[in-house]
Design an enzyme around this catalytic site. Structure first.
Site, PDB file in Angstrom:
ATOM      1  N   GLU A  80      26.439  33.047   0.809  1.00 38.17           N
ATOM      2  CA  GLU A  80      26.311  32.633   2.217  1.00 38.17           C
ATOM      3  C   GLU A  80      27.519  31.816   2.674  1.00 38.17           C
ATOM      4  O   GLU A  80      27.381  30.755   3.264  1.00 38.17           O
ATOM      5  CB  GLU A  80      25.019  31.831   2.423  1.00 38.17           C
ATOM      6  CG  GLU A  80      23.765  32.630   2.107  1.00 38.17           C
ATOM      7  CD  GLU A  80      22.474  31.932   2.532  1.00 38.17           C
ATOM      8  OE1 GLU A  80      22.508  30.729   2.815  1.00 38.17           O
ATOM      9  OE2 GLU A  80      21.439  32.612   2.570  1.00 38.17           O
ATOM     10  N   GLU A  93      17.752  38.534   0.664  1.00 44.08           N
ATOM     11  CA  GLU A  93      16.747  37.469   0.677  1.00 44.08           C
ATOM     12  C   GLU A  93      15.764  37.713   1.805  1.00 44.08           C
ATOM     13  O   GLU A  93      16.036  37.375   2.956  1.00 44.08           O
ATOM     14  CB  GLU A  93      17.393  36.088   0.858  1.00 44.08           C
ATOM     15  CG  GLU A  93      18.172  35.608  -0.341  1.00 44.08           C
ATOM     16  CD  GLU A  93      18.663  34.168  -0.206  1.00 44.08           C
ATOM     17  OE1 GLU A  93      18.205  33.455   0.714  1.00 44.08           O
ATOM     18  OE2 GLU A  93      19.500  33.765  -1.032  1.00 44.08           O
TER      19      GLU A  93
END
Ligand SMILES: *[C@@H]1O[C@H](CO)[C@@H](O)[C@H](O)[C@H]1NC(C)=O
Ligand SMILES: *[C@@H]1O[C@H](CO)[C@@H](O)[C@H](O)[C@H]1NC(C)=O
Length: 817
Positions: A163, A232
């Protein structure tokens, strides 16, 4: 694979003697050697087989090696193809160049267990900050154990970084250069399987960019030839000390996954599938609780969370029935009405359809290929043959269960030892000018740092006569602070996740002469995400002011402060068997109760059975727990959960904070005790309590199923039946209610049973306007005394149809004991 082909080709060669065949053979072989895992925009291709992959995150250090096989097995039974995990750099390289791969950090053992279960593994290596050495270390370790798919192992892909794009966006050009460097470095390690970067829209080729979030159906990978991956899919969220327990309804989670798959999705990973426990002081970030349960399909303790686990298993079966169609073609999308959408995958390999109703309030009927299908609000129905709706995301046909925590040992014999309050002139303190940042001083060797100084009060101070004590004001960067004056606790303050900073401000009873000011500053986790989080401060950084003296205000900030890292009890290893005998403990009538900074210890024998265990800490405030020297984690039941805990409707866009529970209660009351940390007898339990609590209220509890419920419509075919129908074995679709208690338990009572139009939910069912009178009989006959049972949801089972014109359901609540 190439050897087999060689034989076949040789036979063909003798017949065909065609150069074309040979070239084709060489091309096929060379491409499958360099990439046994490949992909296109519709599928992952593993050893030639085109796949839609269902994955789930299980983080190996958040459980114990003894739990791993069972967790992996439950993941497999839940319909997963892949286990995904981060690689925990903090545990593997506690200090530079010192590596650790034992116990809960035995990564190779974990991956081999995944392999033995016949599952694949997605390895998210990606640590940040000057990470080349560690990434190489892990890749070399994997290669040396033949764990990459290209070597015959289970690892089908890896991740570099994590991320990073939001940071890159803030820092600009150097961030972009770093992303490029990280990508090239990873690809250069030549693992033979693809690399991904999550939440990284500008990935350099050949890295695949992927989506993380509550929903990802609208995500498109940067390169049109890349598979659409959701690394995710958030099953819930983490619990914070001071916050309620986050939950995500499975109807919405299943809905989001079905939408992702119907929109070209090829890989979905549940974050988390098993969340587990932040043992020790490893909680990921500030104020993050010891429980990392995440409302995952397998709960923190390793039990299936129902109906989440079962409903997702049914979803996975439905998706797998569509797999051939999904990997063969793109969907054709039509809109038969307002908020309605139909995706059809029609190819030579088969036809699969997804019917969606996006309305958050109303059900809808969709006519598709001359058949009518009922869709509840906010739901998707899956038709693996374009005819039979085998699954709807909002209709749960797996059982739900309610868990209870049953005390197995309480009223233990406790002993106490009071931690001494340190003062500035103690021998093992270090004096420095001014106030210092906490982590800079402790290097995270302990949560605790003492800030110590003397306050000199002249005998002629006015407050000594008029009793109007001066006000001490202390500003701290966090996270919790205990203020002692001359060894007496003056007060405790703490911050929260939204703002870790805190201020202490109160009248303090000072006396003439030297006063000992002792501030115990407590860290609750390290910063873990954000731009330059390495510069975020912890500890008492001031200003510190004393107000109401003859001189007015005295600034204590710049005077000399002494420091001491950690507690005396930590230095003496009071949490271990050897260390605990180094001090005198008190007991009986002189057992310390409601005393700050107190160590407690007791011993107990392991309870019988296999139920997972926990500690009920509700009578305690804040501190840490150890069993046989192993750290259970930080306890903080004294931090009461604040927030919104209203009712929760699955329909409508889910966001953090939507479905929470536990408001007004301890944010974490129970603390997981892994069974494998216990010996049959004489287990040492040590608790360090900061605030003051009542240890006699602590109990060891077993986690077990209290009741199970089924709530099933009579027209929804179960997947198993549908399979038989598809193979011509039955001519009628017939749903069944399946109920099962935990191993070792039996169904002892049918608390509710109604076939007809029952209302309510598990624990609060009631009869509706229509009820078959033999509802109870059918359940009692089939289920009482059994560990599991199943009953067909059909009128004849319940003595006839009580209301023929209605779509009926069966609701059952059974007690396990
Ligand atoms: C699926 O992918 C194809 C090819 O990229 C694209 O044209 C189409 O719009 C996608 N369909 C959906 C529903 O995302
Ligand atoms: C951390 O400690 C070093 C000396 O060890 C000092 O130079 C530095 O200023 C300190 N940083 C902070 C933020 O206090």
């Amino acid at each position: 694979m190439c050897n087999n082909m060689m034989m076949r080709i040789n036979i063909n060669m003798s017949v065909l003697v065609s150069m074309g065949w040979l070239l084709l053979f060489l091309w096929v072989c060379s491409s499958s050697v360099t990439a046994s895992v490949s992909y296109d925009d519709k599928a992952f291709i593993i050893n030639g087989k085109r796949r839609i992959l269902i994955s789930g995150s299980i983080h190996y250090p958040r459980s114990t090696p003894e739990m791993w096989p069972d967790l992996i097995q439950k993941a497999k039974e839940g319909g997963l193809d892949v286990i995904q995990t981060y690689v925990f750099w903090n545990g593997h390289e506690p200090s530079p160049g010192q590596y650790y791969f034992e116990g809960r950090y035995d990564l190779v053992k974990f991956i081999k267990l995944v392999q033995q279960a016949g599952l694949y593994l997605h390895l998210r290596i990606g640590p940040y900050i000057s990470m080349q050495k560690f990434t190489e270390k892990i890749v070399d370790l994997m290669k040396s154990e033949d764990l990459f798919e290209s070597q015959g192992g289970p690892i089908i892909m890896s991740q570099i970084e994590n991320e990073y794009a939001p940071i890159e966006w803030q820092i600009g050009a150097p961030g972009k250069a770093y992303t490029k460097w990280a990508a090239e470095m990873a690809v250069g390690l030549d693992t033979g399987v693809p690399w991904i970067m999550c939440k990284q829209e500008d990935v350099p080729d050949p890295i695949i960019d992927t989506c993380n979030g509550f929903y990802c159906e609208g995500f498109r990978p940067k390169k049109s030839h890349n598979p659409k991956m959701w690394t995710e899919a958030w099953t819930g969220w983490y619990t914070k000390f001071g916050g309620p327990i986050p939950q995500r309804p499975v109807e919405d989670l299943a809905f989001s996954v079905a939408r992702f798959i119907q929109n070209n999705g090829s890989f979905i990973n549940y974050y988390m599938y098993h969340g587990g426990t932040n043992f020790g002081r490893t909680a990921a970030g500030l104020f993050i609780a010891t429980s990392y349960d995440y409302d995952a399909p397998i709960d923190e303790y390793g039990l299936q969370r129902e109906p989440k686990w079962g409903h997702l298993r049914d979803l996975h079966k439905a998706i797998k029935l569509c797999e051939l169609a999904l990997v063969s073609t793109y969907p054709t999308v039509t809109w038969p009405g307002n908020n309605l959408e139909v995706h059809v995958f029609n190819s030579k390999s088969g036809c699969a359809a997804f019917l969606a109703n996006y309305d958050t309030k109303s059900s809808a009927t969709v006519t598709f290929q001359n058949m009518r299908y009922d869709l509840p609000p906010w739901s998707v129905s899956i038709l693996p043959d374009c005819k039979h709706a085998v699954f709807n995301t909002a209709r749960i046909s797996s059982q739900s269960s309610q868990i209870k925590m049953v005390p197995v040992i309480s009223g233990a014999f406790w002993e106490s030892y009071i931690e001494e309050t340190v003062s500035a002139d103690d021998s093992d303190t270090v004096a420095m000018d001014g106030l210092w940042e906490q982590i800079n001083v402790t290097r995270d060797a302990s949560d605790y740092l003492w800030y110590l100084t003397d306050v000199n009060i002249q005998p002629d101070e006015g407050f000594l006569r008029n009793g109007q004590y001066p006000v001490l004001t202390i500003m701290s960067a966090g996270h919790a602070l205990h203020v002692f004056i001359n060894g007496e606790l003056s007060g405790t303050v703490y911050g929260g996740l939204e703002n870790p900073k805190l201020t202490f401000s109160d009248n303090v009873k000072l006396r003439a002469g030297i006063n000992k000011l002792s501030l115990l500053s407590v860290a609750v986790g390290l910063p873990n995400v954000g731009l330059h989080f390495e510069t975020w401060n912890t500890g008492v950084l001031g200003p510190i002011m004393l107000n109401g003296l003859n001189e007015g205000t005295r600034d204590l900030t710049k005077q000399t402060w002494s420091y001491k890292v950690g507690l005396k009890g930590e230095a003496l290893n009071l949490h271990t068997l050897g260390g605990s005998s180094s001090v005198e403990w008190t007991q009986g009538s002189v057992l310390a109760q409601k005393q700050p900074l107190t160590w407690y210890k007791t011993t107990f024998n392991a309870p019988e059975g296999n139920d997972p265990l926990g500690l009920d800490m509700n009578t305690m405030g804040k501190g840490q727990i150890w069993i046989n020297g192993e750290s259970i984690g930080r306890h903080w039941p004294g931090y009461i959960a604040r927030g919104n805990c209203g009712s929760c409707n699955y329909a409508g866009t889910f966001k953090d904070g939507k479905c929470q529970s536990n408001c007004g209660e301890a944010s974490q009351r129970w603390y997981h005790v892994p069974r494998s940390w216990l010996k049959p007898s004489g287990n040492l339990l040590v608790v360090f309590e900061e605030w003051g609590g009542d240890p006699t209220g602590i109990s060891l509890v077993g986690r077990t199923i209290e009741r199970v419920c089924a709530d099933i419509f009579d027209r929804q075919p179960t997947l198993k039946k549908w399979h038989m129908l598809a193979t011509g074995k039955v001519d009628k679709l017939q749903p069944k209610a399946h109920l099962w208690c935990a191993p070792g338990q039996k169904i002892s009572k049918i608390k509710f049973a109604s076939y007809g139009l029952p209302q309510g939910t598990c624990g609060s069912f009631r009869e509706g306007s229509c009820h078959a009178h033999k509802s109870y009989d059918a359940l009692k006959r089939n289920c009482i005394g059994q560990q599991s049972c199943s009953v067909s949801v059909a009128p004849e089972v319940f003595g006839g149809d009580p209301c023929p014109d209605n779509m009926k359901k069966l609701s059952v609540e059974a007690i396990c004991s």
